[in-house]
Structure formats: C-alpha cells, structure tokens
Enzyme design. Structure first.
Site, PDB file in Angstrom:
ATOM      1  N   CYS A 187       0.856  -1.191   0.000  1.00  0.00           N
ATOM      2  CA  CYS A 187       0.000   0.000   0.000  1.00  0.00           C
ATOM      3  C   CYS A 187       0.889   1.237   0.000  1.00  0.00           C
ATOM      4  O   CYS A 187       1.401   1.646   1.046  1.00  0.00           O
ATOM      5  CB  CYS A 187      -0.952   0.037   1.191  1.00  0.00           C
ATOM      6  SG  CYS A 187      -2.174   1.370   1.051  1.00  0.00           S
TER       7      CYS A 187
ATOM      8  N   CYS B  84      -0.219   3.382  -7.388  1.00  0.00           N
ATOM      9  CA  CYS B  84      -1.114   2.697  -6.450  1.00  0.00           C
ATOM     10  C   CYS B  84      -1.121   1.224  -6.829  1.00  0.00           C
ATOM     11  O   CYS B  84      -1.378   0.883  -7.991  1.00  0.00           O
ATOM     12  CB  CYS B  84      -2.522   3.268  -6.545  1.00  0.00           C
ATOM     13  SG  CYS B  84      -3.766   2.342  -5.599  1.00  0.00           S
TER      14      CYS B  84
END
Length: 251
Positions: A81, A199
């Site tokens: 993440c 991402c």
C-alpha cells in the site's frame, strides 16, 4: 541454473485485490525465461476507504502481518500500500521497512522487506528519472501528499492526475486500458518517466507497455517497481519480458 522455489510474502490491505494478481503475473511471466519459481502468501490489514484516518489505522496492523508471514518463512516480504506509507510523512518507507524487518528477526525468520512506496522511489532512481508525471486513484489531498513525498526524494513532479476514487474496491475495478486515454491529459513536457499507477490497487499492467510505445517515454508503476525490488532483494535477475521500462532490459 537454479530451480529454487521462492516464497513471496505480501502485507495487503483487506480490500486490495490487485497486488495479488499483478505481482504474480509479472513473476509468472519471468518463469517463462528463468528457472526460479514463486509461491505467494498474504496477510491482511483492515481497510475499505482510502482516507488518511483509515490508512493510519491500517498501518498499525502491519507489524502483526510481518509476524504472521515470517511464521511461513517467506523469502521476501512486500508491504502493498503505497499511499499508506507516503501519507505517514516524508521518508516513512525507511522507518516502516526497518520496523517490519525487525519483526521477522525477532521471530527467528529474518526476511528482507520491500514497501511499494520505497520501491517506487528506488525504481525511479534506477530509471534515472528527474522529472516525472504521475497518475493516482486517490483523493486530491492524498495525491498531494504522494506528490510531496516523491518530490522530497529528489524528483520533480511535472504534472499529476488524481482520479479521486475513495472506495478501494472501486479503485480495483478500474479498467487499466482507460489509462491509455487518461495519460494524455498529463503535461509531459520534459518528463522522463510516467508513473501509470502510483497505487498497487489500481490495475495498470495491460496499459504500461502500450503507453510507453505510444508516448516514447519510459513507463512504470508501483506494482512493477515492487516486483523489481523484490527480485533485487532475492539476488535474482530483475529483467522479465513484460512490465514497462524498469523490467524490460532496455534501461
């Protein structure tokens, strides 16, 4: 030539469904040209909405995940993440990687640790990037934190696009081929690397090589950089036959 099987551990947000598809896809592709094989093992941190508050609460769970994965004696561990790390403050990937590695040492199963945030920074350095353009699915406030983080590491972010998608499952549902149109909205003047997805939840693999071919600019993503960094930590050849500039062998 070694046919060793390496265990890839991933610390994953509970709502992330992309990291466990893109990294295996890259490494399965590598298996077509190299003898090493890989298995994949995950431990999850609760997170559904991509907000600073949820990200901070999620990050606090990462040490437990490192303990669990070290029980499986994984060979390398990846924190999946990017925005959770970058929203915690400048340079936090160094702190996180150290803390997570210490958990594996305490469990008598030391394993190198990669964060997708640190991997992106390192990947941009390997590509010789100075000026970059970035696409994120995050809300603008979080994207501004990501931009600040990248710039603090010595790069100029010439332009960025924030798609402003707060729901993490909706991020995963994005069609990667849409990036072929989205990137054209970026100001690419002077840009030497495009980050097609900053991402690891927003899919981009299907678009990376096409954007690179169309734009003539090296293209990477957080997932590609994480795969590259994992291979480096394992001491393996970092080149695979797909995945943009970093893994193509051209740069």
């Amino acid at each position: 030539m070694s046919n060793k099987v390496y265990r890839i551990g991933q610390i994953v947000p509970s709502s992330n469904v992309t990291m466990e598809t893109e990294i295996p896809a890259l490494l399965r592709s590598r298996e077509t040209i190299a003898p090493e094989r890989f298995t994949f093992h995950s431990s999850r941190m609760r997170m559904k909405k991509v907000t600073k508050e949820e990200l901070e609460a999620m990050d606090a769970q990462s040490l437990k995940c490192a303990q669990e994965l070290s029980d499986a004696r994984v060979d390398v561990m990846g924190y999946a993440c990017l925005v959770a790390i970058m929203s915690m403050g400048r340079g936090y990937h160094c702190v996180s990687e150290t803390n997570l590695h210490e958990e594996t040492v305490k469990n008598d199963a030391p394993a190198p640790v990669v964060t997708s945030a640190g991997a992106l920074i390192n990947g941009l350095k390997v590509l010789g990037a100075k000026k970059v353009a970035v696409i994120t699915p995050y809300m603008k406030r979080l994207t501004e934190m990501v931009v600040d983080y990248i710039e603090h590491q010595g790069f100029e972010v010439v332009d960025y696009i924030a798609l402003e998608i707060p729901d993490n499952l909706e991020v995963a549902a994005q069609n990667p081929k849409n990036l072929l149109d989205i990137y054209k909205r970026l100001n690419l003047e002077g840009v030497d690397v495009i980050v097609a997805s900053a991402c690891v939840q927003m899919p981009s693999l299907e678009a990376i090589d096409a954007i690179e071919k169309e734009s003539g600019i090296p293209v990477t993503s957080a997932a590609v950089c994480t795969t590259y960094e994992m291979l480096k930590k394992l001491g393996l050849d970092t080149k695979v036959p797909m995945g943009g500039a970093l893994l193509s062998g051209k740069y």
